[in-house]
Scaffold this motif. Structure first.
Motif, PDB file in Angstrom:
ATOM      1  N   ARG A  95      92.931 -27.449  28.901  1.00 54.63           N
ATOM      2  CA  ARG A  95      92.539 -26.524  27.837  1.00 54.63           C
ATOM      3  C   ARG A  95      91.971 -25.249  28.459  1.00 54.63           C
ATOM      4  O   ARG A  95      91.421 -25.281  29.564  1.00 54.63           O
ATOM      5  CB  ARG A  95      91.482 -27.167  26.929  1.00 54.63           C
ATOM      6  N   ARG A  96      92.068 -24.149  27.714  1.00 56.73           N
ATOM      7  CA  ARG A  96      91.489 -22.896  28.186  1.00 56.73           C
ATOM      8  C   ARG A  96      90.019 -22.821  27.778  1.00 56.73           C
ATOM      9  O   ARG A  96      89.671 -23.119  26.635  1.00 56.73           O
ATOM     10  CB  ARG A  96      92.243 -21.697  27.597  1.00 56.73           C
ATOM     11  N   ASP A  97      89.188 -22.437  28.739  1.00 53.79           N
ATOM     12  CA  ASP A  97      87.785 -22.259  28.402  1.00 53.79           C
ATOM     13  C   ASP A  97      87.578 -20.880  27.781  1.00 53.79           C
ATOM     14  O   ASP A  97      88.531 -20.133  27.544  1.00 53.79           O
ATOM     15  CB  ASP A  97      86.907 -22.459  29.634  1.00 53.79           C
ATOM     16  N   ASN A 130      86.682 -18.245  28.952  1.00 54.15           N
ATOM     17  CA  ASN A 130      87.113 -17.154  29.822  1.00 54.15           C
ATOM     18  C   ASN A 130      88.628 -17.124  30.025  1.00 54.15           C
ATOM     19  O   ASN A 130      89.136 -16.331  30.810  1.00 54.15           O
ATOM     20  CB  ASN A 130      86.420 -17.266  31.188  1.00 54.15           C
ATOM     21  N   GLY A 131      89.318 -18.027  29.302  1.00 50.74           N
ATOM     22  CA  GLY A 131      90.774 -18.062  29.395  1.00 50.74           C
ATOM     23  C   GLY A 131      91.310 -18.819  30.582  1.00 50.74           C
ATOM     24  O   GLY A 131      92.512 -18.777  30.858  1.00 50.74           O
ATOM     25  N   ILE A 132      90.448 -19.522  31.294  1.00 52.29           N
ATOM     26  CA  ILE A 132      90.870 -20.283  32.469  1.00 52.29           C
ATOM     27  C   ILE A 132      91.235 -21.711  32.056  1.00 52.29           C
ATOM     28  O   ILE A 132      90.491 -22.357  31.313  1.00 52.29           O
ATOM     29  CB  ILE A 132      89.753 -20.313  33.525  1.00 52.29           C
ATOM     30  N   MET A 133      92.382 -22.185  32.527  1.00 51.12           N
ATOM     31  CA  MET A 133      92.812 -23.542  32.216  1.00 51.12           C
ATOM     32  C   MET A 133      91.990 -24.553  33.011  1.00 51.12           C
ATOM     33  O   MET A 133      91.880 -24.442  34.241  1.00 51.12           O
ATOM     34  CB  MET A 133      94.298 -23.717  32.546  1.00 51.12           C
ATOM     35  N   ARG A 134      91.387 -25.499  32.301  1.00 52.50           N
ATOM     36  CA  ARG A 134      90.589 -26.536  32.946  1.00 52.50           C
ATOM     37  C   ARG A 134      90.916 -27.893  32.328  1.00 52.50           C
ATOM     38  O   ARG A 134      91.376 -27.979  31.189  1.00 52.50           O
ATOM     39  CB  ARG A 134      89.094 -26.244  32.791  1.00 52.50           C
ATOM     40  N   TRP A 135      90.626 -28.947  33.100  1.00 50.47           N
ATOM     41  CA  TRP A 135      90.826 -30.292  32.585  1.00 50.47           C
ATOM     42  C   TRP A 135      89.678 -30.658  31.645  1.00 50.47           C
ATOM     43  O   TRP A 135      88.525 -30.344  31.908  1.00 50.47           O
ATOM     44  CB  TRP A 135      90.885 -31.313  33.722  1.00 50.47           C
TER      45      TRP A 135
END
Length: 209
Positions: free
Chosen positions: A91-93, A95-100
């Protein structure tokens, strides 16, 4: 129709992604079907009483006793509502960063469980050094071939592992039939394999953590 020995079962758990380890412990130590485990809800789990309720594919309610190793694994799960076992999703946090992150539930495959953890299962088996083969194929409209490790054992083999361990420990087909939720002794004998008595103490230690 294969099963794992205690040392191999430990590798199947320890070499898996952290979020999936409780699921593997649960399957090995209770003999539940994949669909029963993935549909398990926290409201049907009694950690103090060491008991859980699952629903068989026939629609029957089944009560299962939880050995110590399962209780320890379940107590390590941080949430206490909804589905007990959940997948890891990207999912994107903010800040738009993809994280598990942890999802709400595994996908519904109309009770044909196993495919939901296919990739994770293959990864853990390969990392543990368990036997398998390399599948090589070239996808349609692509130039370069792809490779995929295919383990010899499927997730359903964990139910065979439970049956084999149970019979090695107790030598009681009627108790195994009841504890595993099988309808007939004939079905039980299809799952339980003969295992040397040498492993009995290791099995009891595994269940007791």
């Amino acid at each position: 129709m294969q099963f794992s020995r205690p040392e191999e079962a430990t590798s199947v758990v320890n070499d898996a992604a952290p979020h999936s380890r409780p699921l593997r412990v649960f399957l090995i130590a209770t003999g539940c079907r994949m669909s029963e485990a993935m549909e398990l809800d926290w409201q049907d789990v009694d950690l103090d009483g060491a008991r859980a309720v699952v629903w068989q594919k026939q629609g029957n309610e089944r009560h299962i006793d939880l050995p110590k190793v399962v209780l320890i694994a379940l107590r390590g799960i941080p949430w206490r509502d909804g589905r007990v076992f959940r997948p890891a999703v990207k999912r994107r946090d903010r800040n738009g960063i993809m994280r598990w992150a942890v999802g709400e539930s595994y996908s519904d495959t109309n009770r044909t469980g196993g495919g939901q953890i296919k990739s994770a299962w293959a990864f853990a088996n390969r990392r543990a050094g368990l036997p398998g083969s390399e599948r090589v194929w070239t996808p349609k409209n692509e130039k370069w071939p792809k490779r995929q490790f295919v383990p010899d054992m499927s997730p359903h083999c964990l139910r065979h592992t439970f049956a084999t361990w149970h019979y090695c420990a107790y030598k009681d087909l009627l108790k195994l039939k009841e504890d595993g939720g099988w309808q007939t002794i004939t079905m039980v004998t299809r799952y339980a394999k003969k295992m040397p008595d040498h492993y009995r103490e290791q099995i009891l230690q595994w269940w007791g953590y």
